[in-house]
Structure formats: structure tokens, C-alpha cells
Design a protein around this motif. Structure first.
Motif, mmCIF file in Angstrom:
data_model
loop_
_atom_site.group_PDB
_atom_site.id
_atom_site.type_symbol
_atom_site.label_atom_id
_atom_site.label_comp_id
_atom_site.label_asym_id
_atom_site.label_seq_id
_atom_site.Cartn_x
_atom_site.Cartn_y
_atom_site.Cartn_z
ATOM 1 N N LYS A 296 67.066 66.073 34.355
ATOM 2 C CA LYS A 296 66.933 64.619 34.236
ATOM 3 C C LYS A 296 65.520 64.239 33.822
ATOM 4 O O LYS A 296 64.548 64.908 34.177
ATOM 5 C CB LYS A 296 67.279 63.939 35.558
ATOM 6 N N GLN A 297 65.422 63.155 33.099
ATOM 7 C CA GLN A 297 64.140 62.646 32.606
ATOM 8 C C GLN A 297 63.147 62.394 33.746
ATOM 9 O O GLN A 297 61.963 62.644 33.615
ATOM 10 C CB GLN A 297 64.402 61.353 31.836
ATOM 11 N N SER B 122 71.133 59.474 26.990
ATOM 12 C CA SER B 122 71.467 58.640 28.148
ATOM 13 C C SER B 122 72.717 59.196 28.824
ATOM 14 O O SER B 122 73.545 59.847 28.185
ATOM 15 C CB SER B 122 71.672 57.188 27.721
ATOM 16 N N ASP C 120 68.306 59.773 32.409
ATOM 17 C CA ASP C 120 68.556 60.336 31.077
ATOM 18 C C ASP C 120 68.505 61.854 31.141
ATOM 19 O O ASP C 120 67.665 62.441 31.827
ATOM 20 C CB ASP C 120 67.527 59.822 30.068
ATOM 21 N N LEU D 239 65.324 56.457 22.161
ATOM 22 C CA LEU D 239 64.711 56.936 23.396
ATOM 23 C C LEU D 239 63.479 57.770 23.044
ATOM 24 O O LEU D 239 63.447 58.416 21.991
ATOM 25 C CB LEU D 239 65.688 57.805 24.196
ATOM 26 N N ALA E 218 64.086 53.966 28.440
ATOM 27 C CA ALA E 218 64.190 55.329 28.989
ATOM 28 C C ALA E 218 64.328 55.241 30.507
ATOM 29 O O ALA E 218 63.552 54.555 31.168
ATOM 30 C CB ALA E 218 62.963 56.150 28.614
#
Length: 149
Positions: A104-105, A132, A83, A50, A79
Motif C-alpha cells: 500500500k502507498q 487506486s 493505493d 496519481l 493519492a
């Protein structure tokens, strides 16, 4: 500190109270004096495919508060917005670390944490990584400069 012959080093180097495996890039040994230099900014806490997150970190030394800020991270085929992002604070002198969940991403944000009572702000470095949601993928941890106030 133990002395090592450069040609007999393995991928495991013992330092006081700690073991670093597979981290040859963070250990430098002078071939003449056998002095060991530890490059903590090159330490890796996680590995994976990632993309690592970009996180800004500030520590208010007097109040011992960690401020972390991240923007929405760029996505890739692997990604995802879901994630999870984490911040690792490592105290070089204590040779101990703590991981803090960020968010969170796909969502930018900020978080504040209290610095562990045993940690000294000036001795800390930061790394960030992504994981993840089902813990099947991770990013390599990325060194992040800490601003001390």
C-alpha cells in the motif's frame, strides 16, 4: 528488423514479438541510416494522474531473487494511503514483462520475489506504478534502476 522512413512513422512501432503503441519517446530513428534505437527506460507501462512511487530494486543474480523496497509515498489530494503499488520487471531481450504487487502507498515495506525462469537478470529493467484500490486511477510508470548483486 524492419526499416522505416522517418516521415512516415506512426505512433505504433513494430519490434520483434512486440507492439509498442503511443511510445514515440522510447524509439529513436537515425534519419540518415534509419537505424532504430530502443530506449527501454523511457517505456511507459501505465499512465494516469496519481504520483508514481519510488521503489528501490535489487536482483541477486545467482539466486534469481528480486528485492523491492519502498518508503511511505507522499500523498496528494488524489493519492491515498490505500493505493496499491506494483513493480514491473521487463526483460529487454525476451520483450516480456511481469507485474508484482508490492503493498500500500501509505505503508513502507519490502518484498522478495523469484525472477521468472525465462528472464535474465542483466537484461531486466524495472518500472513501478500506483493503482487506486477500485482501479479507477493509476500513476504513470516510473523507471527504477536495478542493482545487480
Amino acid at each position: 528488423m524492419r526499416q522505416y522512413e522517418p516521415d512516415r512513422l506512426t505512433s505504433m512501432v513494430y519490434l520483434p514479438n512486440s507492439i509498442y503503441r503511443d511510445e514515440p519517446k522510447c524509439i529513436e530513428i537515425d534519419k540518415e541510416t534509419l537505424n532504430i534505437t530502443f530506449h527501454s527506460e523511457q517505456l511507459t507501462f501505465t499512465t494516469g494522474n496519481l504520483p508514481p512511487p519510488a521503489v528501490n530494486v535489487l536482483i541477486q543474480a545467482n539466486e534469481r531473487i528480486i528485492h523491492a523496497e519502498w518508503l511511505r509515498q507522499p500523498l496528494s489530494p488524489i493519492a491515498k494511503d490505500e493505493d496499491d503499488l506494483f513493480l514491473v520487471i521487463y526483460d529487454i531481450q525476451k520483450q516480456d514483462s511481469l507485474a508484482y504487487p508490492l503493498g500500500k502507498q501509505g505503508l513502507p515495506g519490502t518484498k522478495e520475489f523469484l525472477l521468472h525462469e525465462d528472464f535474465t537478470p542483466a537484461n531486466c529493467i524495472a518500472h513501478a506504478f500506483a493503482l487506486s484500490p477500485v482501479n479507477t486511477r493509476a500513476s504513470v510508470s516510473k523507471y527504477t534502476n536495478i542493482i545487480l548483486e
